[in-house]
Scaffold this motif. Sequence first.
Motif, short mmCIF file in Angstrom:
data_model
loop_
_atom_site.label_atom_id
_atom_site.label_comp_id
_atom_site.label_asym_id
_atom_site.label_seq_id
_atom_site.Cartn_x
_atom_site.Cartn_y
_atom_site.Cartn_z
N TRP A 259 -5.90 11.07 3.98
CA TRP A 259 -6.02 9.98 4.95
C TRP A 259 -5.10 10.30 6.11
O TRP A 259 -3.89 10.49 5.93
N HIS B 78 -14.80 -3.07 9.78
CA HIS B 78 -13.64 -2.70 8.97
C HIS B 78 -13.98 -2.79 7.48
O HIS B 78 -14.52 -3.78 7.02
N HIS B 79 -13.68 -1.74 6.75
CA HIS B 79 -13.86 -1.68 5.28
C HIS B 79 -15.28 -2.03 4.83
O HIS B 79 -15.47 -2.81 3.91
N THR C 234 -0.26 -4.37 3.60
CA THR C 234 -1.30 -3.36 3.74
C THR C 234 -0.97 -2.36 4.85
O THR C 234 -0.19 -2.67 5.76
N ASP D 101 0.83 -1.21 0.00
CA ASP D 101 0.00 0.00 0.00
C ASP D 101 0.86 1.25 0.00
O ASP D 101 0.36 2.35 -0.26
N THR E 167 -2.86 -1.62 7.08
CA THR E 167 -3.50 -2.11 8.30
C THR E 167 -2.69 -3.21 8.97
O THR E 167 -3.14 -3.82 9.94
#
Length: 200
Positions: free
Chosen positions: A164, A65-66, A114, A21, A116
């Motif tokens: 973000w 989440h998401h 990621t 990411d 996360t």
Amino acid sequence: MTDPFAPVLAALARPGRPSSDYDLNPGFSAPENIRLRPAAVLLAFQDGPGGLRLHLTKRSSQLRHHPGQIALPGGKVESGDPDLICTALREAQEEIGLAPENVEVLGMLAPHETVTGFQVTPVVARLRAPFAPRPDPGEVEEVFTVPFAHVADPLSYRVEKRRWRGSWRSYHVAPYGPYYIWGATARILRAFCDRATPCG
């Protein structure tokens, strides 16, 4: 007779590299002390009258989440999983009702990191027989397919950005019809595209 899965096999035969990411955001990186948690997702291709298609999901809007995002079936490794392939197959069965015996694993892509904190390994497979999805209503709002041609065409992808955590971050997108495919899912598909025949 030409094997309809030949382009998938050709893509897997080409070298790949890990993705992240952070690829489009060189000024940002994961914290040094973070321990990545292993996970796996399934790129399940199915042949049909219209050619090869890839199964994707739209996550339930009720998830913490998401919520509502487009995703590949998959999730984090659990203690009972002997390997990453088993993780991907278990999650696909739980999320969309795909029986493991209907799946022939063809190979794996390099892992994706990621923001996360997961290291996600994409498992590439083909379905042995016709498949009618049975989405888990607690996790999946919808199961749909996109053509292999969309996944394997570099023109399907573009880079967008948004704010973000106080900074502008860039990310890959690969919209298809009403579905906004973005983030880690789009980056994983782009990694596959980079190895697919139409991408050279």
